[in-house]
Design a protein around this motif. Sequence first.
Motif, PDB file in Angstrom:
ATOM      1  N   MET A   1      -7.781 -22.428  -1.354  1.00 25.79           N
ATOM      2  CA  MET A   1      -8.646 -22.248  -2.512  1.00 25.79           C
ATOM      3  C   MET A   1      -8.031 -21.271  -3.515  1.00 25.79           C
ATOM      4  O   MET A   1      -8.542 -21.084  -4.604  1.00 25.79           O
ATOM      5  N   VAL A   2      -6.925 -20.642  -3.116  1.00 23.31           N
ATOM      6  CA  VAL A   2      -6.390 -19.560  -3.925  1.00 23.31           C
ATOM      7  C   VAL A   2      -5.407 -20.033  -4.967  1.00 23.31           C
ATOM      8  O   VAL A   2      -5.593 -19.860  -6.163  1.00 23.31           O
ATOM      9  N   SER A   3      -4.359 -20.624  -4.483  1.00 16.56           N
ATOM     10  CA  SER A   3      -3.280 -21.009  -5.379  1.00 16.56           C
ATOM     11  C   SER A   3      -3.775 -22.096  -6.313  1.00 16.56           C
ATOM     12  O   SER A   3      -4.560 -22.950  -5.923  1.00 16.56           O
ATOM     13  N   GLY A   4      -3.262 -22.059  -7.540  1.00 16.60           N
ATOM     14  CA  GLY A   4      -3.572 -23.139  -8.470  1.00 16.60           C
ATOM     15  C   GLY A   4      -3.143 -24.479  -7.908  1.00 16.60           C
ATOM     16  O   GLY A   4      -3.635 -25.521  -8.297  1.00 16.60           O
ATOM     17  N   GLU A   5      -2.221 -24.459  -6.953  1.00 14.00           N
ATOM     18  CA  GLU A   5      -1.717 -25.696  -6.374  1.00 14.00           C
ATOM     19  C   GLU A   5      -2.390 -26.049  -5.062  1.00 14.00           C
ATOM     20  O   GLU A   5      -2.088 -27.061  -4.458  1.00 14.00           O
ATOM     21  N   GLY A   6      -3.271 -25.184  -4.603  1.00 17.17           N
ATOM     22  CA  GLY A   6      -3.930 -25.437  -3.337  1.00 17.17           C
ATOM     23  C   GLY A   6      -4.834 -26.651  -3.434  1.00 17.17           C
ATOM     24  O   GLY A   6      -5.472 -26.890  -4.460  1.00 17.17           O
TER      25      GLY A   6
ATOM     26  N   LYS B   1       0.818  -1.222   0.000  1.00 14.83           N
ATOM     27  CA  LYS B   1       0.000   0.000   0.000  1.00 14.83           C
ATOM     28  C   LYS B   1       0.850   1.270   0.000  1.00 14.83           C
ATOM     29  O   LYS B   1       0.343   2.346  -0.279  1.00 14.83           O
ATOM     30  N   ILE B   2       2.128   1.151   0.371  1.00 13.01           N
ATOM     31  CA  ILE B   2       2.954   2.358   0.476  1.00 13.01           C
ATOM     32  C   ILE B   2       3.251   2.892  -0.926  1.00 13.01           C
ATOM     33  O   ILE B   2       3.775   2.157  -1.773  1.00 13.01           O
ATOM     34  N   PRO B   3       2.887   4.144  -1.200  1.00 15.13           N
ATOM     35  CA  PRO B   3       2.963   4.649  -2.573  1.00 15.13           C
ATOM     36  C   PRO B   3       4.351   4.580  -3.203  1.00 15.13           C
ATOM     37  O   PRO B   3       4.477   4.333  -4.396  1.00 15.13           O
ATOM     38  N   ASN B   4       5.391   4.738  -2.414  1.00 14.64           N
ATOM     39  CA  ASN B   4       6.724   4.752  -3.019  1.00 14.64           C
ATOM     40  C   ASN B   4       7.283   3.353  -3.297  1.00 14.64           C
ATOM     41  O   ASN B   4       8.358   3.209  -3.847  1.00 14.64           O
ATOM     42  N   ILE B   5       6.521   2.329  -2.903  1.00 17.83           N
ATOM     43  CA  ILE B   5       7.028   0.964  -3.080  1.00 17.83           C
ATOM     44  C   ILE B   5       6.487   0.328  -4.357  1.00 17.83           C
ATOM     45  O   ILE B   5       5.298   0.426  -4.647  1.00 17.83           O
ATOM     46  N   ILE B   6       7.379  -0.297  -5.129  1.00 19.33           N
ATOM     47  CA  ILE B   6       6.928  -1.209  -6.177  1.00 19.33           C
ATOM     48  C   ILE B   6       7.011  -2.594  -5.550  1.00 19.33           C
ATOM     49  O   ILE B   6       8.102  -3.056  -5.190  1.00 19.33           O
ATOM     50  N   PHE B   7       5.858  -3.216  -5.361  1.00 22.02           N
ATOM     51  CA  PHE B   7       5.806  -4.487  -4.649  1.00 22.02           C
ATOM     52  C   PHE B   7       5.779  -5.608  -5.680  1.00 22.02           C
ATOM     53  O   PHE B   7       4.944  -5.625  -6.580  1.00 22.02           O
ATOM     54  N   THR B   8       6.719  -6.547  -5.559  1.00 23.91           N
ATOM     55  CA  THR B   8       6.805  -7.602  -6.570  1.00 23.91           C
ATOM     56  C   THR B   8       6.679  -8.971  -5.905  1.00 23.91           C
ATOM     57  O   THR B   8       7.094  -9.165  -4.757  1.00 23.91           O
ATOM     58  N   THR B   9       6.079  -9.910  -6.631  1.00 24.45           N
ATOM     59  CA  THR B   9       5.975 -11.268  -6.100  1.00 24.45           C
ATOM     60  C   THR B   9       5.597 -12.226  -7.216  1.00 24.45           C
ATOM     61  O   THR B   9       5.463 -11.841  -8.374  1.00 24.45           O
ATOM     62  N   TYR B  10       5.437 -13.523  -6.862  1.00 20.44           N
ATOM     63  CA  TYR B  10       5.008 -14.523  -7.834  1.00 20.44           C
ATOM     64  C   TYR B  10       3.504 -14.416  -8.034  1.00 20.44           C
ATOM     65  O   TYR B  10       2.764 -14.005  -7.135  1.00 20.44           O
ATOM     66  N   GLY B  11       3.060 -14.864  -9.228  1.00 19.68           N
ATOM     67  CA  GLY B  11       1.666 -14.674  -9.635  1.00 19.68           C
ATOM     68  C   GLY B  11       0.627 -15.166  -8.654  1.00 19.68           C
ATOM     69  O   GLY B  11      -0.351 -14.472  -8.365  1.00 19.68           O
ATOM     70  N   ASP B  12       0.831 -16.357  -8.106  1.00 20.88           N
ATOM     71  CA  ASP B  12      -0.287 -16.902  -7.337  1.00 20.88           C
ATOM     72  C   ASP B  12      -0.389 -16.335  -5.918  1.00 20.88           C
ATOM     73  O   ASP B  12      -1.345 -16.636  -5.199  1.00 20.88           O
ATOM     74  N   MET B  13       0.546 -15.466  -5.508  1.00 25.14           N
ATOM     75  CA  MET B  13       0.361 -14.786  -4.215  1.00 25.14           C
ATOM     76  C   MET B  13      -0.695 -13.684  -4.321  1.00 25.14           C
ATOM     77  O   MET B  13      -1.216 -13.216  -3.318  1.00 25.14           O
TER      78      MET B  13
ATOM     79  N   ALA C   1       9.131 -12.932  -1.048  1.00 31.81           N
ATOM     80  CA  ALA C   1       9.705 -14.229  -1.385  1.00 31.81           C
ATOM     81  C   ALA C   1       8.981 -15.343  -0.638  1.00 31.81           C
ATOM     82  O   ALA C   1       8.976 -15.369   0.593  1.00 31.81           O
ATOM     83  N   VAL C   2       8.362 -16.240  -1.382  1.00 27.87           N
ATOM     84  CA  VAL C   2       7.728 -17.403  -0.770  1.00 27.87           C
ATOM     85  C   VAL C   2       8.226 -18.642  -1.503  1.00 27.87           C
ATOM     86  O   VAL C   2       8.752 -18.546  -2.610  1.00 27.87           O
ATOM     87  N   GLY C   3       8.006 -19.786  -0.882  1.00 28.98           N
ATOM     88  CA  GLY C   3       8.376 -21.038  -1.530  1.00 28.98           C
ATOM     89  C   GLY C   3       9.369 -21.821  -0.696  1.00 28.98           C
ATOM     90  O   GLY C   3       9.892 -21.339   0.309  1.00 28.98           O
TER      91      GLY C   3
END
Lengths: 367, 337
Positions: free
Chosen positions: A351-356, A85-97, A142-144
């Motif tokens: 129910m979220v992740s394609g792998e769930g 939510k912080i405006p100055n942050i570009i938040f990056t992650t993997y698709g299914d998060m 980072a997850v996994g």
Amino acid sequence: MFKSNAALWAEYRDKSRIKLLCQQIAEEYSGPMRIMEVCGTHTMSIYHYGIRSLLPEGLQLISGPGCPVCVTDEKTVSAALALAKIPNIIFTTYGDMLRVPAGNTSLQRLRDEGADIRILLSPLDALELAEQHPERQIVFFAVGFETTAPLTAATLCRAKEKALQNFSVLCAHKTMPQALRSLLPGSAVDALLCPGHVAAVTGEAFFSFVPQDLKRSAAIAGFEPVDILEAVLAVVRMHAQGGAGLLNCYPRAVRPEGNPLAMKMMEQVFVPCDAVWRGLGEIADSGLAIGAAYREFDAAERFKAEIAAADCYRDNPACRCGFVLRGECTPEECPLFGNACTPDHPCGACMVSGEGACAAAYKYRRI
Amino acid sequence: MSYTDEVITLAHGGGGRLYHQLVEEVFLPIFDNAYLRQLNDSALCPSLGTALAMTTDSYVVQPRFFPGGDIGRLAVCGTVNDLTMSGAKPAYLSVGMILEAGLPIAELRRICESMAAAAKEAGVSLVTGDTKVVEKGKGDGIYINTAGIGLFPEGKKACPQKIQAGDSILVSGTIGDHGLCILAARERLEFDPPLRSDAAPLHDLAAAVQKAVPDIHAMRDPTRGGVASVANEWCGNGLSIEIAEEALPLSASVSAVAGILGLDPLYVANEGKFMLAVSESDTEAALRALRSHPLGENAAVIGRVVEDGRGLAYVRTPYGSQRLLDLPYAEQLPRIC
């Protein structure tokens, strides 16, 4: 550049090999048995190829805690949402998060509302973003397990080489052994299918604690139907013989020694830490934290105040994801499954992740 | 050359000198046809002498250029195909463009040239248009809307209600090419052999199969949501659509890339393919007609309509298991590992 070679796949989806393996499994199957597939990619493959329907009755495949998206706890997801939510942050992650719900929001919802959240296929791309946007902070969530952790480690090494000031990692990596040690004793699981891609990094011996300490058979498995059935046959055979062993059924990808370079890099960057698993609670030494030498890149340190001030979202109390992750309840036994909780409106992480387990059970519900 | 000659500015949308320059130097020479040259608020087109079909669609694809096409080609092919699938012969298209300030005019020119080429392929005229410019940061370079009018001849009309038990389901070529090409281009993933969008106007291929099989029961292009989405539209009332997994035409690249990214080609968008439902006795003729056209050489029978009371779409694997082909939900996201 990825080389496409359909022939590589064809052999492991071969109809006659699949039929032969099913026949062998039926012949050697000696009575009720519960096999847990630890990994979410296995869960998905098993549903996708309809493997359950090919196995003898009484031979149960149940889903374990190996979907990294599903086991990321609410507190960590809440921290991610606070940073995104912080405006100055570009938040990056993997698709299914993106679609993991927390309260009534998610990263996807925040992105729709204008937060700068980007899906990456590799964390190394986040470094490029950091160089392109020196005025902004780039955070990688980072997850996994051991599959994605080496990539995060490599990214941190490179960030340090480049002395990037505006890059950090919100680290929620987990490792499998301690979770299995906490989960299996006392459970009705007879054998494990171990994730082949984890073993490709860690080496075969990584899973030898399963037969030695947990007294269960285990087979390291690939992800095509032939791979999975070969591993099922291996554990059925070991079960029938009454012993507990470990067999590498995925030798084309898993070398006995694994990938020493990746392991070394993980050791260099991470230290084991206690971690909270959604549905399983806190498990000692089951997580990876960013070690002292790389602490300057730890988003949990850099944004300590913002994370401390974040709301912590809670799951729907009726959600049984925790039981599903422990293999104590099938997705269909959860009162929310298919009613309040669907892939369009997930209540819980499974129910979220394609792998769930729940998403897979819903997508491929029995017909 | 001044700045305003190189990139779109807000002034290009103002109706003044720069706007007219854009029309005179870009749109008119590239889209050139008699109806457009009237430069009236509306294009006056000759009567087609039949009932009319009309459709509209908007295009917002990123990246704007990709192997096999660009947003302009998509904007023409998509609307032409919508008309074609309803049984109409495409004739006239309108073009509305929303341009973001900063878009290089050379890029706009490339997109327009590609639209003109696709229109020529499809035998349609781009007869009227509109341009608006939004501030930098408020658009994605360019958004295009096209609306299309087509002739709707009297005769047998394909509609899903005509689907019957025993019908064959065909697809006119390999599936998943467009969606995976866009995803790979967006993520800058390179594959060998490379992925290529299948964006193409289907009017000619559809006409060929309509000629060979006058009684087509249903016809639909599997764009967003892919083959799975169409199969779900076509099942119901006790009729199930059974897709045979081994019959699906997949390019080697699509098969490999879908595996790597954890995506199912059945759910991936196509922009130059269509699905057909025809009676069992018409199946061979339909397949032959498709395969004798360059756009249909990989056509295949991929399934059948089964009267089983369940009314589901499902996939039958070659080794005997079945899986539900549920309606796709949300966007397909690449999997973590």
